[in-house]
Design an enzyme around this catalytic site. Sequence first.
Site, PDB file in Angstrom:
ATOM      1  CD  GLU A  93      -2.347  -8.592   1.794  1.00 35.09           C
ATOM      2  OE1 GLU A  93      -3.164  -9.027   2.623  1.00 35.09           O
ATOM      3  OE2 GLU A  93      -2.145  -7.375   1.608  1.00 35.09           O
ATOM      4  CD  GLU A 137       0.466  -6.348   5.343  1.00 37.01           C
ATOM      5  OE1 GLU A 137       0.130  -6.352   4.148  1.00 37.01           O
ATOM      6  OE2 GLU A 137       1.191  -7.239   5.843  1.00 37.01           O
ATOM      7  CB  ALA A 170      -0.911   0.003   1.220  1.00 34.28           C
ATOM      8  N   GLY A 194       0.850  -5.612   0.677  1.00 34.73           N
ATOM      9  CA  GLY A 194      -0.108  -5.771  -0.403  1.00 34.73           C
ATOM     10  C   GLY A 194       0.514  -6.275  -1.684  1.00 34.73           C
TER      11      GLY A 194
END
Length: 262
Positions: free
Chosen positions: A118, A138, A70, A115
């Site tokens: 992910e 995270e 992110a 992310g």
Amino acid sequence: MSEERFGEFVAVRRHEHVAELVLDRPKAMNAVSTEMARSLGAACAALAEDRAVRVTVLTSSHDRAFCVGADLKERNSLTDAELVRQRPLARGAYTGVLELPMPTVAAVHGFALGGGFELALACDLIVADATAVVGLPEVSVGVIPGGGGTQLLPRRVGAARAAELVFTARRVTADEAAALGLVDRLVADARTGALELAAEIAANSPVGLRAAKRAMRLGHGLDLRAGLEVEDAAWRSVAFSGDRAEGVAAFNEKRKPQWPGE
């Protein structure tokens, strides 16, 4: 090879029946901003409707990173209300990749963190090279993996291994990632290796590939009896298809099949 742009930060390149979905925000090491998330979701929606695409490969235009997760600089500027409004767009990017109906391959070169990892986990297969560094950090910044990581990582490596990786927030280099099953293949160059694997997969029936993926995805986690019912439904969807007829005919005629894709 043709290319189609989705906003400033995402491109789709066509290699015959393989689509290359390119993360293209090099100035930010492909950090996922609101605009990039919107573009990624739009690109996935277009690919999902394209029956000519048999395999999608997720790659990066950056020479040192697949995706660093992110965009925390942007996140730091958002109010709570803005963050709430952004969430559906962020989820749309990750679920867009996850729900692509054809087989998907991630090509991890360099950093795939948070992310970014992910997005790779949302793919069916992950190909990496020696530069790869993966992880879900995270909790080290006060949040949790919110792009599917808490659900996809345990499915890939088991609950305890996933817990250790998420709770420690540690980074994992390529060799260990391969040993732990975080990536599926280590190759000399991730993009080249992923495109070669995709071409191998794309030689098979597009109807069969999509049905097999659907059966594996829907059946995962079910008890065996229920899973076999999912498989049977998928079998019925292909058993009377044009691809099945062509595949059987090509086998008996000792020739390469020309898949109708229906």
